[in-house]
Design an enzyme around this catalytic site. Structure first.
Site, PDB file in Angstrom:
ATOM      1  N   HIS A   1       0.832  -1.206   0.000  1.00  0.00           N
ATOM      2  CA  HIS A   1       0.000   0.000   0.000  1.00  0.00           C
ATOM      3  C   HIS A   1       0.871   1.264   0.000  1.00  0.00           C
ATOM      4  O   HIS A   1       0.661   2.186  -0.808  1.00  0.00           O
ATOM      5  CB  HIS A   1      -0.881  -0.050   1.243  1.00  0.00           C
ATOM      6  CG  HIS A   1      -1.845   1.085   1.374  1.00  0.00           C
ATOM      7  ND1 HIS A   1      -3.168   0.982   1.036  1.00  0.00           N
ATOM      8  CD2 HIS A   1      -1.672   2.356   1.823  1.00  0.00           C
ATOM      9  CE1 HIS A   1      -3.775   2.139   1.277  1.00  0.00           C
ATOM     10  NE2 HIS A   1      -2.893   2.986   1.759  1.00  0.00           N
ATOM     11  N   GLU A   2       1.860   1.297   0.898  1.00  0.00           N
ATOM     12  CA  GLU A   2       2.707   2.490   1.015  1.00  0.00           C
ATOM     13  C   GLU A   2       3.670   2.639  -0.156  1.00  0.00           C
ATOM     14  O   GLU A   2       4.042   3.754  -0.508  1.00  0.00           O
ATOM     15  CB  GLU A   2       3.477   2.443   2.332  1.00  0.00           C
ATOM     16  CG  GLU A   2       2.601   2.553   3.553  1.00  0.00           C
ATOM     17  CD  GLU A   2       1.666   3.753   3.478  1.00  0.00           C
ATOM     18  OE1 GLU A   2       2.139   4.864   3.153  1.00  0.00           O
ATOM     19  OE2 GLU A   2       0.469   3.581   3.723  1.00  0.00           O
TER      20      GLU A   2
ATOM     21  N   HIS B   1       1.785   4.675  -2.604  1.00  0.00           N
ATOM     22  CA  HIS B   1       1.793   6.104  -2.280  1.00  0.00           C
ATOM     23  C   HIS B   1       3.141   6.740  -2.608  1.00  0.00           C
ATOM     24  O   HIS B   1       3.208   7.821  -3.196  1.00  0.00           O
ATOM     25  CB  HIS B   1       1.506   6.304  -0.787  1.00  0.00           C
ATOM     26  CG  HIS B   1       0.072   6.089  -0.410  1.00  0.00           C
ATOM     27  ND1 HIS B   1      -0.974   6.607  -1.125  1.00  0.00           N
ATOM     28  CD2 HIS B   1      -0.481   5.415   0.645  1.00  0.00           C
ATOM     29  CE1 HIS B   1      -2.117   6.259  -0.539  1.00  0.00           C
ATOM     30  NE2 HIS B   1      -1.838   5.535   0.530  1.00  0.00           N
TER      31      HIS B   1
END
Length: 456
Positions: free
Chosen positions: A146-147, A150
């Site tokens: 997920h990160e 980003h």
């Protein structure tokens, strides 16, 4: 439920960490060196929360963010569209779940818990404690992926990337990325949206890949494991009614339950479900054998209306019911194994046609919800199980994968399968939240902006 010793261990560990941190920071001799040590390793400690941040991976993130800019532009555009659709879909799903929950609360006979649209995963309640390791590992991997989304999207949009980190809150792991706030505020709303949606987009892709891996697992493990020939017994709980010298054993291969064939674990579960819902099946027995095996016994009714005709102390005999040629309902106490092992299954006398001898369909006369189940498990003799089918289902662990070689572990495919299942489920639960860190750095006036992967 979660074991009390585990809860005590977690709470005691956190108390010890917080106490040690407080004492070191309060010590005149150790405070400076301790705080310098925390800063050098990017560590911060607070009650029930440890965070680690490092710039070590910055170069790797910048390499990814500058790789094929046009391709990444299209990739994160897809993520933005998916994020918008997922946001409105989530609102509709949450609304439907709320309405369904309220309707269940207002009705006198609420529907089963499995009918809910959404259900929170609670370790020890609806997630076995044995799967906690897989659960937290899957959460951490989902959070890291997920990160990464980003961070790569932020670099693609020319936002300065300060660092990547991992944290632990009580027992739940997570990840975050540190972005420069001023750069993030200067870019357009569409660019910001690409960054914010990138994490959820990457989790969706991870979930799809995990789902594909689950379907492809038999083919992936084919050189080492084969499937489709039965369900391999991995474990039997100590209190299982399947334990005993004539019961099931670890390493046995279950191939049949009654007249229901078992080729994989799904068949085992579906067969037990069918057996629990349908009436007890019988076994064809000719009249000569019936009279040879039966012996006089007192017939009486149980509290639930069913009939018993054997001694309560008997461990080998079972009361069977049958209809004779004049439709009279009769009962006979018979040795279960001799009655079942060599005879075909039946539902009525019509299934036991025999030109030479008259045959009857003798059906076990058992209490409601209790079943007599014949389990074929190689290389042992058939097990005769008397009890509720769910007791057999919940106390025996099986696998559809059978090792081709003796040195291979029976548990490895289950570990991989369980991990992929949890990773697929949890990838859809990871979302992004944002918060401001009010601690200013020495070289900048603006506070840092964090995107944190968390679960709900």
């Amino acid at each position: 439920m979660i074991p009390i010793p585990l809860v005590v261990l977690v709470m005691g560990g956190w108390c010890a960490i917080y106490l040690a941190d407080t004492l070191l920071k309060a010590s005149d001799s150790m405070k400076t060196s301790y705080e310098e040590w925390l800063t050098s390793y990017g560590l911060s400690i607070s009650p029930f929360h440890i965070r680690w941040q490092t710039p070590v991976f910055n170069r790797l993130f910048y390499d990814w963010g500058r790789w094929k800019p046009r391709l990444l532009y299209q990739w994160f555009n897809l993520g933005m569209v998916f994020g918008i659709i997922a946001m409105f879909s989530s609102i509709l799903l949450l609304g439907k779940t709320l309405i369904q929950t309220l309707s269940q609360m207002l009705t006198e006979a609420p529907s089963a818990q499995n009918d809910r649209m959404l259900q929170v995963v609670v370790p020890g309640v609806n997630l076995p404690v044995s799967q906690l390791t897989y659960f937290f590992t899957a959460i951490l991997i989902s959070g890291v992926i997920h990160e990464i989304g980003h961070g790569v999207a932020a670099i693609r949009e020319q936002v300065r990337f300060n660092g990547f980190g991992i944290f632990i809150f009580i027992v739940y792991p997570g990840a975050f990325v540190d972005l420069f706030t001023t750069h993030l505020q200067l870019i357009s709303p569409v660019q910001q949206l690409r960054i914010f949606c990138a994490g959820v987009w990457h989790n969706f892709v991870l979930g799809v890949l995990s789902l594909i891996a689950l379907f492809m697992l038999p083919a992936i493990l084919f050189p080492l494991y084969y499937t489709g020939v039965g369900a391999l017994i991995l474990d039997i709980t100590e209190d299982s009614p399947a334990n005993g010298p004539r019961g099931l054993f670890v390493g046995d291969l279950v191939t049949q339950l009654q007249d229901c064939s078992v080729h994989r674990v799904e068949d085992w579960n579906s067969c037990l479900g069918v057996i629990s819902q349908e009436p007890q099946i019988g076994y064809c027995l000719n009249s000569v054998t019936l009279h040879q095996l039966s012996f006089p016994a007192r017939v009486y009714k149980r509290l639930d209306g069913t009939v018993e005709c054997c001694s309560n102390n008997s461990l080998t005999d079972i009361c069977f019911s049958y209809n004779n040629n004049v439709n009279t309902h009769l009962y006979a106490c018979l040795p279960a194994r001799k009655t079942i092992e060599t005879n075909q299954v039946c539902r009525s006398n019509a299934d036991c046609q025999n030109d030479l001898l008259s045959s009857f369909c003798v059906i076990p006369s058992l209490e409601n919800q209790t079943r007599l189940i014949r389990v074929k498990h190689q290389p042992q003799i058939d097990m005769l199980f008397v009890g509720h089918p769910l007791h057999l289902q919940y106390t025996v662990s099986l696998s559809s994968f059978i090792p081709r070689f003796n040195f291979l572990s029976n548990d490895l495919p289950v570990v991989i399968e369980t991990f992929f299942k949890l990773d697929d489920h949890l990838s859809g639960m990871v979302h992004w939240t944002e918060h401001w860190d009010q601690e200013e750095n020495e070289d900048q006036e603006d506070p840092n902006f964090y995107l944190v992967a968390d679960t709900f």
